[in-house]
Design an enzyme around this catalytic site. Structure first.
Site, PDB file in Angstrom:
ATOM      1  N   LYS A   1      92.927  18.669  20.954  1.00 31.42           N
ATOM      2  CA  LYS A   1      92.126  18.825  22.168  1.00 31.42           C
ATOM      3  C   LYS A   1      93.090  18.737  23.341  1.00 31.42           C
ATOM      4  O   LYS A   1      93.536  17.656  23.729  1.00 31.42           O
ATOM      5  CB  LYS A   1      91.063  17.723  22.262  1.00 31.42           C
ATOM      6  CG  LYS A   1      90.403  17.581  23.652  1.00 31.42           C
ATOM      7  CD  LYS A   1      89.738  18.862  24.122  1.00 31.42           C
ATOM      8  CE  LYS A   1      89.094  18.680  25.496  1.00 31.42           C
ATOM      9  NZ  LYS A   1      90.105  18.762  26.591  1.00 31.42           N
TER      10      LYS A   1
ATOM     11  N   CYS B   1     104.421   9.226  32.620  1.00 27.61           N
ATOM     12  CA  CYS B   1     104.102   7.831  32.310  1.00 27.61           C
ATOM     13  C   CYS B   1     105.354   6.960  32.299  1.00 27.61           C
ATOM     14  O   CYS B   1     105.260   5.739  32.433  1.00 27.61           O
ATOM     15  CB  CYS B   1     103.384   7.744  30.967  1.00 27.61           C
ATOM     16  SG  CYS B   1     104.298   8.511  29.613  1.00 27.61           S
TER      17      CYS B   1
ATOM     18  N   GLU C   1      99.661   6.394  23.155  1.00 25.41           N
ATOM     19  CA  GLU C   1     100.716   6.311  24.171  1.00 25.41           C
ATOM     20  C   GLU C   1      99.991   6.324  25.506  1.00 25.41           C
ATOM     21  O   GLU C   1      99.506   7.360  25.951  1.00 25.41           O
ATOM     22  CB  GLU C   1     101.682   7.486  24.020  1.00 25.41           C
ATOM     23  CG  GLU C   1     102.973   7.290  24.800  1.00 25.41           C
ATOM     24  CD  GLU C   1     102.940   7.991  26.142  1.00 25.41           C
ATOM     25  OE1 GLU C   1     102.727   7.277  27.155  1.00 25.41           O
ATOM     26  OE2 GLU C   1     103.131   9.206  26.186  1.00 25.41           O
TER      27      GLU C   1
ATOM     28  N   GLU D   1      99.662   2.960  38.500  1.00 25.66           N
ATOM     29  CA  GLU D   1     100.552   4.110  38.390  1.00 25.66           C
ATOM     30  C   GLU D   1     100.397   5.012  39.606  1.00 25.66           C
ATOM     31  O   GLU D   1      99.287   5.373  39.988  1.00 25.66           O
ATOM     32  CB  GLU D   1     100.237   4.918  37.129  1.00 25.66           C
ATOM     33  CG  GLU D   1     100.857   4.381  35.862  1.00 25.66           C
ATOM     34  CD  GLU D   1     100.710   5.369  34.715  1.00 25.66           C
ATOM     35  OE1 GLU D   1     101.722   6.013  34.362  1.00 25.66           O
ATOM     36  OE2 GLU D   1      99.600   5.500  34.174  1.00 25.66           O
TER      37      GLU D   1
END
Length: 485
Positions: free
Chosen positions: A182, A292, A258, A389
């Site tokens: 996906k 990330c 992750e 973040e």
């Protein structure tokens, strides 16, 4: 747009099941836009639960034969896919630039990096081991084997639309698993192009499916609820990862996650400043900061902070911003308006709290979702960006005085994916590497990703590892057979 027209014939836009591209079950489509202009590149099949279950039917049907395929044959297929991908570097790089926004130079780098996972795991496919020993009591023999876990669901993000897929598909196919992907709604085209490459490389029908869609839950929920699925692997936010883990628990699925990061980048007083500045540029500005592993909190010893901040602002302020396919552009747009607004809000919060803008600090007017490359100095540790973040081209600098203080600050987060630091002191290098709560640590290096090394985090940055010799074991079950003496 003219750039997309050059490559559109190479890219399927349907749901990819049984080795072919077809309309979604609902016949619906959704638009894929160029973040540099907001223009629609194309329409892609809008998959739903019916398409997902059809893909799983196909994966289950193909699983036994693919698992029984000789490791050398699986290896050869992955190698062929790597060769085809490498030959098409320019076309795939342009595609990534158009749908994601990164510069062509970075997109070419991702083709090389993402392709290397196919080559690496083509070599690991023939190294799946086991053991055969006598039991310590002398009553029999112990036979330990490893076998594929079975059909897998891989959910990939938009920021590295090729590499985050190949890092999951490569080890899964090498291990003998079938895979349903996906891809992210913003960037489905690169993954569909990769599916076409695998078909050309000779991958049997049903072994790999790609189900794009505008509603991720509509696709993933019926798969996670189906007992025939045996593993889910996800790269994305910690919030979504936690939701998937809850859903995976009902069928006790194997998981590898992750998730988010909040990487510290520490510059000690004895660091080589030129190296540290180059490393900060790489760790912060790679992919426009939409990574990330990006340096999210840049801690600089107060004795050198002024010089470091001034020189970093000069370098970042000189970056040319524009559409990634244009010559001379250093930084492209953010992925969408929502992400640009998120970055702008974090900067506004930090400035309101007392941060000093050294360069940038504003959105760029006009078409597309651009934000000025930015350096903030004297950022308070109370600012939101210290714990959230940034995921954009904003370098946030914090001062520190002692090693103990900065290590404590670096570890004061629920995340633990990547960390970086610069020093010339070997004892400190070993000491701080051990003290940092991060799954990956760069010592005097601003780029640490390597297909031959395990990629993964600690704490709420995820579970398991991707890449390296460790990566294939995420797709293998261990079986013990007791043999009579």
């Amino acid at each position: 747009m003219l750039e997309y027209d050059r490559i559109s014939g190479l890219i399927p836009t349907g749901v990819w099941i049984d080795g072919t591209s077809a309309p979604a079950a609902s016949k619906a489509t959704f638009a894929v836009r160029n973040p540099a202009s907001g223009e629609i590149l194309t329409e892609v099949a809008d998959g739903n639960g019916d398409d997902a279950v059809r893909a799983l039917d196909s994966a289950v049907k193909a699983q036994s034969a693919w698992a029984a395929t000789a490791p050398r044959e699986r290896s050869a297929m992955l190698r062929r896919a790597w060769e085809i991908l490498t030959d098409r570097t320019e076309e795939i790089a342009l595609l990534m630039t158009l749908e994601m926004g990164k510069t062509l130079a970075e997109a070419r780098g991702e083709v090389a990096y993402g392709g290397e996972f196919l080559r690496w795991f083509s070599e690991e496919a023939v190294r799946i081991g086991g053991r055969y020993t006598e039991s310590p009591a002398g009553t029999g023999r112990i036979l330990v084997t490893q076998q594929p876990v079975g059909p897998c669901l891989a959910i990939t993000p938009w920021n590295f639309p090729l590499a985050m897929g190949s890092r999951k598909i490569g080890p899964a196919l090498a291990a003998g698993c079938t895979v349903i992907v996906k891809p992210a709604e913003d960037t489905p085209l690169t993954m569909l192009a990769l599916a076409q490459i695998f078909a050309e490389a000779g991958l049997p029908e049903g072994v790999l499916s790609v189900v794009p869609g505008s509603d991720a839950a509509a696709i993933t929920a019926p798969l996670l609820a189906d007992s025939r699925l045996r593993k889910v692997t996800f790269t994305g936010s910690t919030r979504v990862g936690k939701l998937l883990l809850r859903q995976a628990a009902d069928n006790v699925l194997r998981t590898s996650m992750e998730l988010g990061g909040n990487a510290p980048f520490i510059v000690f007083e004895d660091a080589d400043l030129e190296q540290a500045l180059a490393g900060a540029m790489a760790a912060k500005m790679r992919n426009g900061g939409e990574a990330c592993t990006a340096a999210n909190r840049i801690y600089v010893h107060n004795s050198i902070r002024e010089e470091f901040a001034s020189r970093l602002a000069e370098k970042i302020g000189a970056l040319r911003v524009g559409p990634g396919h244009e010559p001379g552009v250093d930084t492209g747009p953010l992925i969408n308006e929502r992400q640009r607004n998120s970055v702008a809000a974090l900067v506004e919060d930090a400035v309101a709290a007392g941060a000093v803008v050294r360069t940038g600090g504003k959105t760029i007017d006009g078409p597309g979702w651009f934000y000025q490359p930015t350096v903030l100095d004297e950022v308070p540790r109370t600012a939101r960006m210290h714990r959230e973040e940034i995921f954009g081209p904003v370098a946030a600098i914090y001062g520190f005085d002692t090693e103990d203080d900065v290590v404590a600050a670096a570890n004061d987060t629920e995340y633990g994916l990547a960390a970086y630091f610069y020093t010339r002191d070997l004892d400190r290098a070993l000491r701080v590497s051990n003290a940092l709560d991060a799954g990956m640590v760069g010592v005097n290096r601003g780029v640490i990703s390597d297909p031959a090394a395990p990629f993964g985090g600690m704490k709420q940055s995820g579970l398991g590892s991707e890449g390296g010799s460790e990566g294939i074991h995420e797709y293998l079950d261990t079986k013990y057979v007791a043999l009579t003496r």
